[in-house]
Scaffold this active site. Sequence first.
Site, short mmCIF file in Angstrom:
data_model
loop_
_atom_site.label_atom_id
_atom_site.label_comp_id
_atom_site.label_asym_id
_atom_site.label_seq_id
_atom_site.Cartn_x
_atom_site.Cartn_y
_atom_site.Cartn_z
N HIS A 1 31.95 31.61 28.46
CA HIS A 1 32.37 30.59 27.49
C HIS A 1 33.88 30.76 27.33
CE1 HIS A 1 28.25 29.67 26.29
NE2 HIS A 1 28.03 30.96 26.08
N ASN B 1 20.06 26.84 33.85
CA ASN B 1 20.36 26.09 32.62
C ASN B 1 21.73 25.41 32.72
OD1 ASN B 1 21.71 28.56 32.49
ND2 ASN B 1 21.66 28.64 30.26
N ASP C 1 15.47 30.11 31.56
CA ASP C 1 16.40 30.99 30.84
C ASP C 1 17.35 30.23 29.91
OD1 ASP C 1 17.49 33.55 30.17
OD2 ASP C 1 19.29 32.86 31.19
N GLY D 1 26.57 34.59 24.29
CA GLY D 1 26.76 34.94 25.69
C GLY D 1 28.08 35.62 25.96
N ARG E 1 27.34 28.04 35.61
CA ARG E 1 27.76 26.83 34.86
C ARG E 1 27.95 25.59 35.72
NH1 ARG E 1 25.80 29.15 30.56
NH2 ARG E 1 27.19 30.51 29.40
N HIS F 1 16.43 40.27 30.48
CA HIS F 1 17.23 40.93 29.42
C HIS F 1 16.44 41.56 28.28
CE1 HIS F 1 16.71 36.92 27.85
NE2 HIS F 1 17.73 36.39 28.48
N HIS G 1 20.66 37.67 37.52
CA HIS G 1 20.81 36.87 36.29
C HIS G 1 22.28 36.51 36.04
CE1 HIS G 1 18.96 36.14 32.07
NE2 HIS G 1 20.03 35.38 32.23
N ASP H 1 23.46 38.95 33.12
CA ASP H 1 23.42 37.82 32.18
C ASP H 1 24.85 37.30 31.92
OD1 ASP H 1 22.51 35.84 30.53
OD2 ASP H 1 21.83 37.16 28.92
ZN LIG Z 1 18.25 34.45 28.64
#
Ligand SMILES: [Zn+2]
Length: 423
Positions: free
Chosen positions: A308, A92, A150, A323, A62, A231, A58, A304
């Site tokens: 950012h 994502n 996700d 995040g 980006r 998660h 996970h 995860d």
């Molecule tokens: Zn998630």
Amino acid sequence: MKLAIRGGLVLTPEGVAAADLLVEGDKVAAIGNDLDLAGAIEIDARGCLVGPGLVDVHTHLREPGQTWKEDLASGTRAAAAGGFTALVAMPNTEPPIDDGALVADIAKRARSLGPIEIHAAGALTVGRKGSEPADVEEMYLAGTRLFTDDGDCVEDVHLAEELMRALARLPGAVFAQHAERASMTRDGHMHEGPASRRLGIGGLPSDAESQIVARDLGLARKTGVSYHCQHVSALGTVDLIREAKSEGLPVTAEVTPHHLTFSETDLESLDPNFKMYPPLRADEDRLALRSGLLDGTIDVVATDHAPHTTAEKAVGFTRSPRGVIGLETAAAATWEAVFDPHRFFEVLSSRPARIAGMRTQGHLPMAGSPANLVVFDPDKRWTASSFFSKSSNSPYLGRQMKGRVVATIAAGELVYQQQGGRA
Ligand SMILES: [Zn+2]
């Protein structure tokens, strides 16, 4: 290239051996105490564990679309520094990874960057919009094994069932869910409980997660799909998964390092580096996650890793994006939670490799096994202060940790060696 990992405790399939390990090409050549190490680059592993490279199921890299936060190159460097030799990149991105060409493109660019294995997870729905099924078979043929929207949950029950049926037909394919009932989390920023009420901040109830998981487990029973719960954050979800496993359902689950370490009380300062989804919950949730990990209810630790930038995060707690990063602190955080070499490599390497269908990852080293390895010093104390990631939104920033990655070897190549180490 020849590499000699000297004097460590090697976790072999036969047990722990105090031995040297010789790498030649992309394989472990030998493990023993009287090896011919002439001409090899030496890594001092005294006091360290030597085991299979870590695998993360996970990671948010980006790329494409938000490469100011992270990209394949910086993400790979962060992975190497964290002891990871393989990871699954979440879809994502912009555009979302929802077709075979995008999956193949990520794999191709990852290969050009070096030996760390990057597999793209595929979106379950077109554009991750949650309304139309993506062509999962096409992505499967391009190499994807893990499918997820996700960041968002596939809430539509008919769509979820249709996708589970499609994935159940593809050997090794996994339906992975970001479990969140969006109608219950719309104005939430932290766990719903005494702390959110005291701070006057909108809450994210545990039920928003466990209601979806309960529903999904029913669908998994009906369709026979391999279901992976991403998660897990709430005590109630741990109980649901424990029951499903005792029933024999093909269910797996992950927990993040930060959910093992922190709880909602760490949010009192409203530091945006503690804002993530799912949120840090009550201490009883954290303890349930730890015991779930120790009794095998939760199969793996997954980072995860969600970069950012500082500017993006520094806009106040409620406006800050959710995040936190995790690749470079996961090994230490997991060590602090499991404190056992076998369990450590199980939850961070062999099981995640199995879930993601990675054939050359997660194997305890033996002569002839793939040279994907990590050297980990379980006693080393250090403070997380800077990162290889492009972003530094870590809740572990400034925290003293125990256990440090000393070196990472991917496909026989030394991809990371800790500076200031003894090697
Ligand atoms: Zn998630």
